[in-house]
Design a protein around this motif. Structure first.
Motif, PDB file in Angstrom:
ATOM      1  N   ASP A  13       6.024 -11.073  -0.141  1.00 33.90           N
ATOM      2  CA  ASP A  13       6.381  -9.675   0.082  1.00 33.90           C
ATOM      3  C   ASP A  13       7.822  -9.618   0.582  1.00 33.90           C
ATOM      4  OD1 ASP A  13       3.772  -7.921  -0.056  1.00 33.90           O
ATOM      5  OD2 ASP A  13       3.179  -9.752   0.950  1.00 33.90           O
ATOM      6  N   LYS A  35       3.752  -3.949 -13.312  1.00 34.98           N
ATOM      7  CA  LYS A  35       3.602  -4.412 -11.944  1.00 34.98           C
ATOM      8  C   LYS A  35       2.130  -4.624 -11.610  1.00 34.98           C
ATOM      9  CE  LYS A  35       4.370  -3.048  -7.236  1.00 34.98           C
ATOM     10  NZ  LYS A  35       4.260  -4.468  -6.919  1.00 34.98           N
ATOM     11  N   ARG A  39      -1.629   0.067  -9.633  1.00 36.21           N
ATOM     12  CA  ARG A  39      -2.481   0.950  -8.832  1.00 36.21           C
ATOM     13  C   ARG A  39      -2.858   2.238  -9.560  1.00 36.21           C
ATOM     14  NH1 ARG A  39      -0.661  -0.288  -2.607  1.00 36.21           N
ATOM     15  NH2 ARG A  39       0.515  -2.187  -3.043  1.00 36.21           N
ATOM     16  N   ARG A  71      -5.825  -7.159 -13.935  1.00 40.65           N
ATOM     17  CA  ARG A  71      -4.993  -7.793 -14.980  1.00 40.65           C
ATOM     18  C   ARG A  71      -5.674  -7.684 -16.336  1.00 40.65           C
ATOM     19  NH1 ARG A  71      -3.635 -10.723 -10.347  1.00 40.65           N
ATOM     20  NH2 ARG A  71      -5.301 -12.263 -10.360  1.00 40.65           N
ATOM     21  N   ARG A  92       4.746  -9.715 -10.163  1.00 41.39           N
ATOM     22  CA  ARG A  92       3.491 -10.337  -9.695  1.00 41.39           C
ATOM     23  C   ARG A  92       2.478 -10.449 -10.842  1.00 41.39           C
ATOM     24  NH1 ARG A  92       3.095 -10.867  -4.208  1.00 41.39           N
ATOM     25  NH2 ARG A  92       3.917  -9.226  -2.893  1.00 41.39           N
ATOM     26  N   GLY A  97      -2.395 -13.713  -7.360  1.00 40.39           N
ATOM     27  CA  GLY A  97      -3.851 -13.620  -7.280  1.00 40.39           C
ATOM     28  C   GLY A  97      -4.452 -14.813  -6.556  1.00 40.39           C
TER      29      GLY A  97
END
Ligand code: NYM
Ligand code: MG
Length: 233
Positions: A13, A35, A39, A71, A92, A97
């Motif tokens: 991060d 990304k 979300r 994914r 990412r 993961g």
């Protein structure tokens, strides 16, 4: 038939992944930036809740599988775009993961030993599966393998000084230390020449872009290819 290539930017991060992913996508011409976690999907919505609401409870295994499922939601789109000649930059993907889940296992163990009662990061009891890299890797098998992975790393000290630390689950400095060593365990950069570690310590945005862009050119992943899309095995 030629296709575009899949370029992954990974890192801890606050290392500048999102900034660099956007710049690199811009330099690649016909490209798409994606990304993870995404979300905006159904599963991504649950992940977002999990990350932003510390009272939202999920077992560590369920959380791990949701990130992978997220994914898989985008699997067909990725393959489709590559075949249409798009370059895809991923902010990412699979290594996050495995690394974050593995880090939760180590974190749970240290929390257990220190006698702390509760933590929003992981279950207080370390579950066997979270320490089993093979188990963690399995749900991602069959997803497209990036043609190039660049892992951005920096000293934890500099990372701690960076602005923008939020209050999402995992955004805790003592946890990032474990995440960093977990990444180093799962990247296999020594035997996999599609994986590169990029030290961004003390470097500004432009200097990092230059490093990444040089690597991209050296590996030829900014050109269309007739290689088949590799799958994670
Ligand atoms: N994360 C991300 C995981 O734990 N597993 C995964 O598979 C992925 C892709 O989500 N702290 C974690 C790492 C981050 C958090 O990501 C949110 P971001 O890039 O801050 O939105
Ligand atoms: Mg974040």
């Amino acid at each position: 038939m030629t296709r575009g290539q899949l370029i992954l930017i990974e890192g801890l991060d606050r290392t500048g992944k999102s900034t660099q992913s956007a710049i690199i996508a811009g330099k690649l011409g016909k490209s798409k930036l994606m990304k993870f976690p995404d979300r905006t999907t159904k599963i991504g919505g649950i992940i977002n809740e999990y990350l932003t609401d510390s009272s939202f409870q999920l077992s560590d295994q369920s959380a791990h599988l949701l990130f992978s499922a997220n994914r898989w939601e985008l699997n067909n789109e990725i393959i489709d775009l590559l075949n249409k000649g798009y370059f895809i930059v991923l902010d990412r993907y699979i290594y996050s993961g495995i690394a974050y889940s593995l880090a939760k296992y180590e974190y749970s163990k240290s929390v257990q030993n220190s006698g702390t009662k509760s933590t929003a990061i992981a279950s207080t009891t370390a579950s066997e599966q979270m320490g089993d890299v093979e188990w963690l890797y399995c749900p991602d098998k069959g997803l497209p393998k990036p043609d190039l992975t660049m892992f951005l790393t920096m000293d934890l000290e500099e990372l701690g000084n960076r602005k923008g630390w939020g209050d999402e689950r995992y955004e805790l400095q003592e946890f990032q230390k474990i995440v960093k060593s977990s990444f180093m365990r799962v990247l296999h950069h020594e035997e996999d020449d599609s994986v590169e570690i990029v030290d961004v310590n003390g470097k500004g945005i432009e200097a990092v872009t230059e490093l990444l862009w040089n690597l991209i050119q050296k590996k030829g992943v900014n050109e269309l290819t007739d290689k088949q899309i590799e799958k994670l095995r």
